[in-house]
Design a protein around this motif. Structure first.
Motif, short mmCIF file in Angstrom:
data_model
loop_
_atom_site.label_atom_id
_atom_site.label_comp_id
_atom_site.label_asym_id
_atom_site.label_seq_id
_atom_site.Cartn_x
_atom_site.Cartn_y
_atom_site.Cartn_z
N MET A 30 0.83 -1.20 0.00
CA MET A 30 0.00 0.00 0.00
C MET A 30 0.87 1.26 0.00
O MET A 30 1.88 1.34 0.70
CB MET A 30 -0.92 0.02 1.22
N LEU A 31 0.44 2.23 -0.78
CA LEU A 31 1.11 3.53 -0.88
C LEU A 31 0.22 4.58 -0.22
O LEU A 31 -0.96 4.71 -0.57
CB LEU A 31 1.34 3.90 -2.35
N LEU A 32 0.75 5.33 0.73
CA LEU A 32 -0.01 6.37 1.41
C LEU A 32 0.15 7.70 0.69
O LEU A 32 1.22 8.03 0.18
CB LEU A 32 0.45 6.52 2.85
N ALA A 33 -0.93 8.48 0.67
CA ALA A 33 -0.88 9.82 0.10
C ALA A 33 -0.06 10.74 1.00
O ALA A 33 -0.03 10.57 2.23
CB ALA A 33 -2.29 10.38 -0.06
N GLU A 34 0.58 11.71 0.40
CA GLU A 34 1.25 12.74 1.19
C GLU A 34 0.19 13.50 2.00
O GLU A 34 -0.84 13.91 1.46
CB GLU A 34 1.98 13.71 0.26
N GLY A 35 0.43 13.65 3.28
CA GLY A 35 -0.53 14.31 4.15
C GLY A 35 -1.54 13.37 4.78
O GLY A 35 -2.44 13.81 5.50
N ALA A 36 -1.41 12.05 4.52
CA ALA A 36 -2.40 11.10 5.02
C ALA A 36 -2.47 11.09 6.54
O ALA A 36 -3.56 10.96 7.12
CB ALA A 36 -2.08 9.69 4.50
N TRP A 37 -1.34 11.23 7.22
CA TRP A 37 -1.35 11.11 8.68
C TRP A 37 -2.20 12.20 9.33
O TRP A 37 -2.96 11.93 10.27
CB TRP A 37 0.08 11.13 9.23
N GLU A 38 -2.11 13.43 8.83
CA GLU A 38 -2.94 14.50 9.39
C GLU A 38 -4.42 14.24 9.14
O GLU A 38 -5.27 14.48 10.00
CB GLU A 38 -2.52 15.84 8.77
N ARG A 39 -4.73 13.74 7.94
CA ARG A 39 -6.14 13.48 7.62
C ARG A 39 -6.69 12.33 8.47
O ARG A 39 -7.86 12.33 8.86
CB ARG A 39 -6.29 13.15 6.13
N ILE A 40 -5.85 11.34 8.78
CA ILE A 40 -6.29 10.24 9.65
C ILE A 40 -6.59 10.77 11.05
O ILE A 40 -7.63 10.44 11.65
CB ILE A 40 -5.22 9.13 9.70
N LEU A 41 -5.71 11.60 11.58
CA LEU A 41 -5.95 12.16 12.92
C LEU A 41 -7.18 13.05 12.93
O LEU A 41 -7.95 13.05 13.90
CB LEU A 41 -4.72 12.93 13.38
N ASP A 42 -7.40 13.80 11.85
CA ASP A 42 -8.63 14.61 11.76
C ASP A 42 -9.86 13.71 11.88
O ASP A 42 -10.83 14.04 12.59
CB ASP A 42 -8.69 15.33 10.41
N ALA A 43 -9.84 12.58 11.16
CA ALA A 43 -11.01 11.69 11.15
C ALA A 43 -11.19 11.02 12.50
O ALA A 43 -12.33 10.81 12.95
CB ALA A 43 -10.86 10.65 10.05
N ILE A 44 -10.10 10.65 13.16
CA ILE A 44 -10.21 10.05 14.49
C ILE A 44 -10.87 11.04 15.45
O ILE A 44 -11.73 10.66 16.25
CB ILE A 44 -8.82 9.61 15.00
N GLU A 45 -10.49 12.30 15.37
CA GLU A 45 -11.12 13.31 16.22
C GLU A 45 -12.61 13.45 15.91
O GLU A 45 -13.43 13.60 16.82
CB GLU A 45 -10.43 14.66 16.03
N ALA A 46 -12.95 13.41 14.62
CA ALA A 46 -14.35 13.62 14.22
C ALA A 46 -15.22 12.40 14.49
O ALA A 46 -16.42 12.54 14.76
CB ALA A 46 -14.41 13.97 12.74
N ALA A 47 -14.65 11.20 14.43
CA ALA A 47 -15.43 9.96 14.59
C ALA A 47 -14.58 8.94 15.35
O ALA A 47 -14.14 7.94 14.79
CB ALA A 47 -15.85 9.42 13.23
N PRO A 48 -14.35 9.17 16.64
CA PRO A 48 -13.40 8.31 17.38
C PRO A 48 -13.86 6.87 17.54
O PRO A 48 -13.03 5.99 17.78
CB PRO A 48 -13.29 9.01 18.74
N ASP A 49 -15.16 6.60 17.42
CA ASP A 49 -15.65 5.24 17.60
C ASP A 49 -15.77 4.46 16.29
O ASP A 49 -16.19 3.30 16.30
CB ASP A 49 -17.03 5.27 18.28
#
Length: 518
Positions: free
Chosen positions: A83-102
């Motif tokens: 798998m290849l991750l997009a540049e900036g993926a880590w910030e977007r993942i943390l954003d989503a965890i904050e928005a939908a932690p469950d």
């Protein structure tokens, strides 16, 4: 002994801590290390197959990763090693965890999948996280809350012997646990096609429905109200999912559903002979008012054509053809956004006996396409008493065809024994609905020799051996199984894998000479 690398750190934001694993196999060389290098140093540990000489499966390694999430992590990411991750993926993942932690967070959806179609609908409506729908959970790049991850590992160990892959077991676990899965749109990860240790190469290229090398820097916009239909192109056929009134997913075909929604007949005739256009038109009807341009929309439409024929083998489509199909899709989307809908009224009504919910729901859906409404009544037609082997969405694995498909789905050899009939007479649920709508006695379906039909199942569902254990197999009947039946076998197999949980119909032959296999 499981080979585990060490996770030395986690990413933190507020109360949330994310760490991760990369799944790999000794036969894949340094693929795991290359994938882990996309993360901050020490964030991703490498988990290697604990039984590398065993039967090929991702599940063993996935269980090892999901079952050993550090206690100080709130979330865990599992990446497969291609798998290849997009540049900036880590910030977007943390954003989503904050928005939908469950929620479970999938970073990838394959281009011909139902969930991939939801990614396209997200692109066309402006949502950048959409719900996974009506199929397996894409596990190639997946984030789970810690408790969900530990629970999955426990459940997967208990059910490993059943033969289901990790993504089907994940779907069942999340459904049972009441955990929703959101998918990034565009995807934050792309699959790098290469050799498949677990035998998935037969299904062709496995690329993202919509991936950009650089993730858009935008806050999460979660789709709150999914559309009533989810149109997608697979095996060259425009298909769709639809929610039944009971909440089940119905597996249907796009053209007939658009006619039922009231799309203009002239427009349907114009796009009916081109499944990319038909899929684009359906996407347009369902995304009125959404964005019509930009890199996310362009990529979402570009992948419809090559994804929709990816399982047909060969080298895929050349780039000029891909561009031309994307243009067809874009024009069809705009046409769909502008057309009015005038749903036609039902022209007649028939009564059907109460029975198993999935079969009744699919029969009602197919009958509605012919202008026939269904009433449930004890003195109605009995859909289970048929002169043939009923199969298709709504039918469980206890019928003859269902039992053959069920074995192939779980990567088991298809075993033919003396308990099986010599001939198979396939009758699809859609054909049964047509007979009921006409209130006509169905003609007996054509017969196929059991072995030839089982070989067609293996080709349509999954390439497994067919072992004929009968003392003297018969060889009469029609030996060539048509492409249409092969397509319907594949379509049926997907419904069985994704939606059947033990409640589908038991179907009997009423006049066939051969006994049913149970």
């Amino acid at each position: 002994m499981v080979a585990l690398g060490r996770s030395l750190m986690s990413l933190a934001r507020g109360p949330y801590r994310l760490d991760g694993s990369v799944l790999t196999h000794p036969g894949r060389g340094d693929a795991g290390a290359r994938t882990a290098a996309q993360a901050p140093p020490g964030l991703l540990r490498i988990v290697s197959d604990p039984q590398p000489d065993g039967p090929p499966t991702v599940l063993r390694t996935a269980v090892a990763a999901w079952g050993t999430v550090p206690e100080d992590s709130t979330h865990h990411l599992v990446l497969q090693d291609d798998m290849l991750l997009a540049e900036g993926a880590w910030e977007r993942i943390l954003d989503a965890i904050e928005a939908a932690p469950d929620a479970a967070l999938a970073l990838f959806a394959i281009w011909d999948s139902r969930t991939g179609a939801m990614v396209r609908l997200g692109a066309l409506t402006g949502a950048n996280w959409v719900p996974a729908v009506g199929e397996y959970i894409p596990c190639a790049a997946l984030v789970l809350p810690r408790d969900t991850a530990i629970g999955y590992a426990r459940m997967a160990r208990e059910h490993a012997a059943e033969g289901w892959p990790d993504d089907i077991l994940m779907q069942r676990h999340l459904r049972a646990a009441g955990v929703r899965c959101l998918v990034s749109a565009p995807n934050l990860a792309e699959h790098l096609d290469g050799p498949s240790i677990v035998g998935n190469a037969f299904r062709g290229p496995r690329r993202s429905a919509c991936f950009l090398p650089v993730a858009p820097d935008e806050p999460p916009r979660i789709m709150r109200n999914p559309p009533p239909l989810v149109p997608f192109l697979k095996n060259g056929v425009a298909q769709c999912l639809e929610r039944s009134p009971d909440g089940d997913w119905l597996h249907l075909e796009t053209g007939a559903r658009l006619r039922l929604l009231g799309a203009p007949e002239a427009r349907l005739r114009a796009v009916a002979d081109h499944d990319v256009r038909l899929t684009g038109y359906a996407l347009g009807l369902l995304s009125r008012g959404g964005p019509s341009s930009g890199p996310v929309v362009a990529e979402a439409l570009r992948t419809i054509g090559p994804g929709g024929v990816s399982q047909r083998g060969g080298d895929g489509l050349d780039e000029p053809t891909v561009r031309r199909l994307a243009e067809h899709a874009a024009r069809a989307v705009e046409a769909g956004r502008g057309d009015p809908l005038h749903p036609p009224p039902a022209r007649r009504r028939i009564a059907v006996r109460p029975g198993d919910r999935p079969l009744t729901a699919h029969l009602a859906a197919y009958l509605a396409e012919s202008g026939t409404a269904v009433t449930i009544a004890d003195d109605g037609a009995d859909p289970r008493a048929v002169d043939g082997d009923l199969y298709g969405p709504g039918c469980g694995p206890d019928g003859l065809i269902g039992s053959l498909v069920w074995q192939a789905l779980r990567s088991r050899p298809i075993l033919l024994t003396g308990a099986h009939p010599a001939l198979v007479r396939p009758l699809h649920v859609r054909e049964l609905a047509g007979d009921l709508a006409r209130e006509a006695t169905a003609q007996r379906p054509p017969a196929y020799p059991l072995r030839e039909f089982a070989l067609a199942v293996a080709e349509a569902v999954r390439p497994v051996p067919v072992r004929d254990l009968r003392p003297a197999p018969a060889a009469h009947g029609t030996s060539t199984v048509s492409p249409e039946i092969r397509f319907r076998l594949h379509h049926y197999a997907q419904w069985l894998a994704y939606e059947w949980f033990g409640g589908a119909a038991t179907v009997s032959r009423t006049t066939a000479a051969e006994p049913s296999a149970r």
